[in-house]
Structure formats: C-alpha cells, structure tokens
Design an enzyme around this catalytic site. Structure first.
Site, PDB file in Angstrom:
ATOM      1  CE  LYS A   9     -17.589  -4.289 -20.568  1.00 21.68           C
ATOM      2  NZ  LYS A   9     -16.203  -3.956 -20.198  1.00 21.68           N
TER       3      LYS A   9
ATOM      4  NE  ARG B   5     -14.199 -10.011 -24.454  1.00 21.64           N
ATOM      5  CZ  ARG B   5     -14.981  -9.442 -25.371  1.00 21.64           C
ATOM      6  NH1 ARG B   5     -15.883 -10.167 -26.021  1.00 21.64           N
ATOM      7  NH2 ARG B   5     -14.869  -8.155 -25.658  1.00 21.64           N
TER       8      ARG B   5
ATOM      9  CG  HIS C  56     -12.298 -11.523 -19.852  1.00 23.10           C
ATOM     10  ND1 HIS C  56     -13.629 -11.223 -20.079  1.00 23.10           N
ATOM     11  CD2 HIS C  56     -11.597 -10.485 -20.367  1.00 23.10           C
ATOM     12  CE1 HIS C  56     -13.712 -10.047 -20.666  1.00 23.10           C
ATOM     13  NE2 HIS C  56     -12.502  -9.582 -20.867  1.00 23.10           N
TER      14      HIS C  56
ATOM     15  CG  HIS D  51     -12.646  -4.491 -28.167  1.00 26.68           C
ATOM     16  ND1 HIS D  51     -11.496  -5.176 -28.489  1.00 26.68           N
ATOM     17  CD2 HIS D  51     -13.079  -5.032 -26.998  1.00 26.68           C
ATOM     18  CE1 HIS D  51     -11.239  -6.080 -27.568  1.00 26.68           C
ATOM     19  NE2 HIS D  51     -12.189  -6.019 -26.651  1.00 26.68           N
TER      20      HIS D  51
ATOM     21  CE1 TYR E 152      -7.084 -10.803 -26.774  1.00 28.56           C
ATOM     22  CE2 TYR E 152      -8.241  -8.970 -27.775  1.00 28.56           C
ATOM     23  CZ  TYR E 152      -8.130  -9.907 -26.776  1.00 28.56           C
ATOM     24  OH  TYR E 152      -9.082  -9.955 -25.787  1.00 28.56           O
TER      25      TYR E 152
ATOM     26  NE  ARG F 137     -17.354  -7.169 -22.899  1.00 29.77           N
ATOM     27  CZ  ARG F 137     -17.623  -6.554 -24.045  1.00 29.77           C
ATOM     28  NH1 ARG F 137     -18.742  -6.827 -24.702  1.00 29.77           N
ATOM     29  NH2 ARG F 137     -16.784  -5.669 -24.562  1.00 29.77           N
TER      30      ARG F 137
END
Length: 292
Positions: free
Chosen positions: A167, A241, A238, A264, A273, A143
């Site tokens: 995150k 990414r 993004h 994730h 994806y 990110r």
C-alpha cells in the site's frame, strides 16, 4: 461535484500513488455522498449535510466500520478541497467517527491451515499452481492483490526472499520459507511454462489461458478449497494473512519484525495480534514470573 471527485481521484492516483482497489473504495464512498447531496454543499451547509448523510447510513443499517471508512474518505476529500480550492473545512473538527467495537481477526489453527494447503490436487498443473499460491500466501502473509501482482523481478530464489510493493507503493522484503520456496521453484520450472503465452508477460501466477490470474478469481479458488475441506465459513484470503501473523507471534516472533513483514505503517496496527492468544500469554507468565 462529479468533476471535483474525479480531480481528487486523479490526485490520489498520480501524487499519492494509491492502488487501484483503494481508488475504487474512495470512488464508491464519494459517489454515495454525491448521490445523497446532489451537489457540493456550501461551507455553511456542509456540516449539516454530513450529519444528515451519516444518519441516513445508520437508518440503512450500515455497520460502524463501514460508516467510519466513509467518514475517512470524506475527510480526505474535504482536506483536498481545502488545499486545492480554498474550501473552509473547520466543520470537520466537530465530525465524530462512530466508536468501533474491538474486533479480533479470525485465524485458522495449524491443523486447519494444513488441511487447506493439502486440498489442491498437485498432480495437475492448475492444482499445483493453486498449492503454490496458497503456500506463498501463508508463508509470507501477503495481501491477495500483492500475491497476484508478483513478477519475476520480485523474486530472489537464491536468498529465498520476495520483494513486495504494498500500500502506498511501500516496498518490503519478506522471507519465503522452505516449503513455499520448494513449490515455487517447481512451479516456475515445470508448471508455469505449460500455461504461459504472449499474454503472460512477466507475471508469476497465470490462469488457464496464460493471462495473469485476477484477485477475484483467486478469491474464488480459495473459497472452493475451503468448502472442499469443510472450512467454508472460516476461510478468506485475509484470514490466511491473520493466521500467518498469529502463528509467527505464537512461535516467538518479534512484533517489529512482524510489522515489517506485514507492511504495516504503524506498530499499533500490528499489535492487534498480541490479543489473540491469552492462553499462550498466561503460559509465558507462569513459566517466567518468580511469583507465578
């Protein structure tokens, strides 16, 4: 209500260790609700106020994704009030999020990625810095906030790895790849010393004044290069990414490995994806199924 929101944000920052950008998003959502209500509704009034608020958002033209995010913020806030203030939140059982349309992420082709990566002028220090940042971004799927916050202690150039604090302060290791590693070594040896000063500390990527480059500035840099190579309507940080993830899967990467590299928490987030390349899926089927 303002004081309760401040308490909640302090909890998210101090206990949950949420990032600055995540805190800003919560703050904006809750302020919007507070402005609509004026004061914290009572337990009896809360459900009706929430319904009125959500109807108001629809009338203002908010899309389902924005509304769903605001509902998520409000759920978290009311759960905090239950735990800390004894607020009855049984009404949340009847609060439904809008049905979200299935939305595939945009990706660039390999040719478009090449055009973007080759657009900076690497004969000047800032151009070389930009090329290095783009190479690292595409090589790792970071990110933008993770990229601009990279420090020397995050890099292991011998092993070709970057340690990322993502995150929720979750740590992960991501390979750099030969191209990104080559540019990064040259940048650190020859370019960064030309930019660095007492403001630089141990941040890897610096602006022309020697301070750490900001997320907003790098976003603008990407937009400028996208426009330069005719991709202005296609490129955001993004999207790079998403392109990283899609190209890895197309090359045969394992979904679990991709989940770890992207940071994730749930495999279901990564599985989006797998919907991106039906043509590739059909080719694999026709090649391997005995009755294809």
């Amino acid at each position: 209500m303002k004081e309760l929101i401040e308490e909640f944000l302090s909890y998210l920052a101090g206990v949950k260790n949420y990032s600055y950008n995540t805190l800003l998003a919560y703050q904006a959502d809750l302020k919007d609700f507070a402005d609509f209500c004026g004061s914290l509704p009572s337990e009896e009034e809360a459900f009706q106020k929430l319904r009125e608020y959500l109807e108001n958002l629809k009338k203002k033209g908010y899309n389902p994704f924005s509304i769903a995010r605001k509902i998520s913020s409000l759920r978290s806030f009311f759960k905090f009030l239950e735990a800390e203030k004894g607020f009855n939140i049984s009404f949340l059982l009847f609060l439904e999020s809008p049905k979200l349309p299935f939305r595939l992420p945009k990706v660039l082709s390999l040719e478009e990625i090449e055009k973007l990566l080759n657009s900076p002028d690497i004969n000047n220090p800032l151009g070389y810095r930009d090329r290095t940042m783009l190479e690292v971004l595409y090589a790792t799927g970071l990110r933008v906030s993770e990229l601009v916050n990279l420090k020397f202690e995050n890099l292991n150039l011998e092993l070709g790895l970057v340690r990322v604090l993502g995150k929720g302060s979750k740590e992960r290791l991501v390979p750099l790849g030969d191209y990104a590693l080559k540019f990064l070594k040259t940048y650190l040896e020859n370019v960064r010393p030309q930019l660095a000063n007492e403001k630089s500390k141990n941040f890897v990527f610096l602006n022309r004044r020697g301070a750490p480059i900001t997320r907003q500035r790098f976003w603008q840099i990407i937009k400028d290069y996208a426009k330069k190579c005719g991709l202005e309507d296609k490129v955001t940080p993004h999207v790079i990414r998403h392109s990283f993830a899609t190209h890895l899967l197309q090359g045969g990467a394992d979904l679990r490995a991709l989940q770890m590299m992207l940071g994730h928490s749930s495999l279901s987030t990564t599985q989006i994806y797998t919907h991106l390349d039906y043509k590739k899926l059909k080719e694999v089927y026709e090649k391997h199924h005995p009755r294809a």
